[in-house]
Enzyme design. Sequence first.
Site, PDB file in Angstrom:
ATOM      1  N   PRO A   9       0.792  -1.233   0.000  1.00  0.00           N
ATOM      2  CA  PRO A   9       0.000   0.000   0.000  1.00  0.00           C
ATOM      3  C   PRO A   9       0.825   1.284   0.000  1.00  0.00           C
ATOM      4  CG  PRO A   9      -0.793  -1.509   1.681  1.00  0.00           C
ATOM      5  CD  PRO A   9       0.448  -2.121   1.096  1.00  0.00           C
ATOM      6  N   ASN A  10       0.338   2.227  -0.762  1.00  0.00           N
ATOM      7  CA  ASN A  10       0.852   3.601  -0.804  1.00  0.00           C
ATOM      8  C   ASN A  10       2.206   3.766  -1.489  1.00  0.00           C
ATOM      9  OD1 ASN A  10      -1.400   4.732   0.613  1.00  0.00           O
ATOM     10  ND2 ASN A  10      -0.561   3.826   2.482  1.00  0.00           N
ATOM     11  N   ARG A  17       5.470  11.307  -1.890  1.00  0.00           N
ATOM     12  CA  ARG A  17       5.004  10.947  -0.549  1.00  0.00           C
ATOM     13  C   ARG A  17       6.135  11.167   0.462  1.00  0.00           C
ATOM     14  NH1 ARG A  17       4.466   4.728   1.570  1.00  0.00           N
ATOM     15  NH2 ARG A  17       3.672   5.264   3.628  1.00  0.00           N
ATOM     16  N   TYR A  22      11.076   9.165   2.532  1.00  0.00           N
ATOM     17  CA  TYR A  22      11.205   8.124   1.505  1.00  0.00           C
ATOM     18  C   TYR A  22      12.027   8.551   0.288  1.00  0.00           C
ATOM     19  CZ  TYR A  22       7.546   5.998   4.311  1.00  0.00           C
ATOM     20  OH  TYR A  22       6.835   5.459   5.360  1.00  0.00           O
ATOM     21  N   ASN A  73       8.237  -5.307  -0.267  1.00  0.00           N
ATOM     22  CA  ASN A  73       8.044  -4.153   0.613  1.00  0.00           C
ATOM     23  C   ASN A  73       6.540  -4.066   0.848  1.00  0.00           C
ATOM     24  OD1 ASN A  73       7.780  -1.819   2.020  1.00  0.00           O
ATOM     25  ND2 ASN A  73       8.939  -0.536   0.600  1.00  0.00           N
ATOM     26  N   ALA A  76       2.792  -0.552   5.126  1.00  0.00           N
ATOM     27  CA  ALA A  76       2.204  -0.626   6.468  1.00  0.00           C
ATOM     28  C   ALA A  76       1.719  -2.028   6.837  1.00  0.00           C
ATOM     29  CB  ALA A  76       1.059   0.375   6.577  1.00  0.00           C
ATOM     30  N   HIS A  79       3.472  -4.289   9.398  1.00  0.00           N
ATOM     31  CA  HIS A  79       3.301  -4.153  10.849  1.00  0.00           C
ATOM     32  C   HIS A  79       1.948  -4.677  11.339  1.00  0.00           C
ATOM     33  CE1 HIS A  79       6.618  -1.577   9.867  1.00  0.00           C
ATOM     34  NE2 HIS A  79       5.838  -0.716   9.238  1.00  0.00           N
ATOM     35  N   ASP A  86       1.364 -15.372   6.595  1.00  0.00           N
ATOM     36  CA  ASP A  86       0.934 -16.754   6.361  1.00  0.00           C
ATOM     37  C   ASP A  86       1.016 -17.121   4.875  1.00  0.00           C
ATOM     38  OD1 ASP A  86       0.479 -17.127   9.030  1.00  0.00           O
ATOM     39  OD2 ASP A  86      -1.712 -17.042   8.910  1.00  0.00           O
ATOM     40  N   GLU A  97      12.563  -9.148   2.890  1.00  0.00           N
ATOM     41  CA  GLU A  97      11.755  -7.980   3.256  1.00  0.00           C
ATOM     42  C   GLU A  97      12.611  -6.736   3.059  1.00  0.00           C
ATOM     43  OE1 GLU A  97      10.444  -8.056   7.336  1.00  0.00           O
ATOM     44  OE2 GLU A  97       9.933  -5.925   7.308  1.00  0.00           O
ATOM     45  N   HIS A  99      12.657  -2.263   3.029  1.00  0.00           N
ATOM     46  CA  HIS A  99      12.013  -0.976   3.313  1.00  0.00           C
ATOM     47  C   HIS A  99      12.932   0.149   2.888  1.00  0.00           C
ATOM     48  CE1 HIS A  99       8.749  -2.827   5.505  1.00  0.00           C
ATOM     49  NE2 HIS A  99       9.655  -3.599   6.072  1.00  0.00           N
ATOM     50  N   LEU A 100      12.319   1.194   2.358  1.00  0.00           N
ATOM     51  CA  LEU A 100      13.095   2.384   1.986  1.00  0.00           C
ATOM     52  C   LEU A 100      13.684   3.040   3.225  1.00  0.00           C
ATOM     53  CD1 LEU A 100      10.104   3.111  -0.098  1.00  0.00           C
ATOM     54  CD2 LEU A 100      12.293   3.471  -1.213  1.00  0.00           C
ATOM     55  N   ARG A 106      12.107   4.458  13.644  1.00  0.00           N
ATOM     56  CA  ARG A 106      10.918   5.313  13.523  1.00  0.00           C
ATOM     57  C   ARG A 106       9.923   5.047  14.662  1.00  0.00           C
ATOM     58  NH1 ARG A 106       8.786   5.069   7.586  1.00  0.00           N
ATOM     59  NH2 ARG A 106       7.582   6.865   8.380  1.00  0.00           N
ATOM     60  N   ARG A 110       6.023   0.912  14.031  1.00  0.00           N
ATOM     61  CA  ARG A 110       6.710   0.398  12.837  1.00  0.00           C
ATOM     62  C   ARG A 110       7.824  -0.571  13.195  1.00  0.00           C
ATOM     63  NH1 ARG A 110       4.808   3.790   8.716  1.00  0.00           N
ATOM     64  NH2 ARG A 110       4.380   5.861   9.539  1.00  0.00           N
TER      65      ARG A 110
HETATM   66  C1  DQA Z   1       7.872   1.430   4.411  1.00  0.00           C
HETATM   67  C2  DQA Z   1       7.809   1.584   5.928  1.00  0.00           C
HETATM   68  C3  DQA Z   1       6.409   1.353   6.445  1.00  0.00           C
HETATM   69  O1  DQA Z   1       6.368   1.539   7.863  1.00  0.00           O
HETATM   70  C4  DQA Z   1       5.444   2.328   5.805  1.00  0.00           C
HETATM   71  O2  DQA Z   1       4.120   2.065   6.231  1.00  0.00           O
HETATM   72  C5  DQA Z   1       5.538   2.337   4.324  1.00  0.00           C
HETATM   73  C6  DQA Z   1       6.870   2.351   3.725  1.00  0.00           C
HETATM   74  C7  DQA Z   1       9.274   1.735   3.852  1.00  0.00           C
HETATM   75  O3  DQA Z   1       9.556   1.283   2.747  1.00  0.00           O
HETATM   76  O4  DQA Z   1      10.062   2.422   4.507  1.00  0.00           O
HETATM   77  O5  DQA Z   1       4.546   2.406   3.625  1.00  0.00           O
HETATM   78  O6  DQA Z   1       7.561   0.079   4.081  1.00  0.00           O
END
Ligand code: DQA
Length: 146
Positions: A9-10, A17, A22, A73, A76, A79, A86, A97, A99-100, A106, A110
Amino acid sequence: MRLAVLHGPNLRLLGRREPEVYGTETLDSIGGRLHELAKELGVELEIHQSNHEGELLDLIENAAERVAGFVVNAGALTHTSVALRDALVGVGKPFVEVHLSNTTAREAFRQRSYLAPVAHGVVLGFGGDSYLLGLRGLVTHLYQTS
Ligand code: DQA
């Protein structure tokens, strides 16, 4: 060898953003760099983004029939989602896994990842490069174990 990159998401909003967190690189730019690296490493890549948990579960289930592993990635959902964890465990393919941002530096919410304990590895805090590092690590792991 074929691999999948999943953006949760996002992440389509990258570039505009919260650039202070990021960075300014867009998802398309990261995708371009991933495809270049995949070519260099001699692997095929498919890249997906979804804002929907169920769609991500379907993607994992379907892609697992053709890929050797995943770079994920989950945004959210990292978390919150037992279902995503699963699904990744259920298909039995290794994943990294990524993350940027360095999520451990943080907000408290998170700092828990449902995915990290079942991931082959975790890459945090390198912006778009986190994906590239994750892809390199996954490919090395898969070549070592195949
Ligand atoms: C993220 C970190 C997550 O906590 C956040 O919700 C994101 C981006 C990252 O790539 O740093 O959407 O996954």
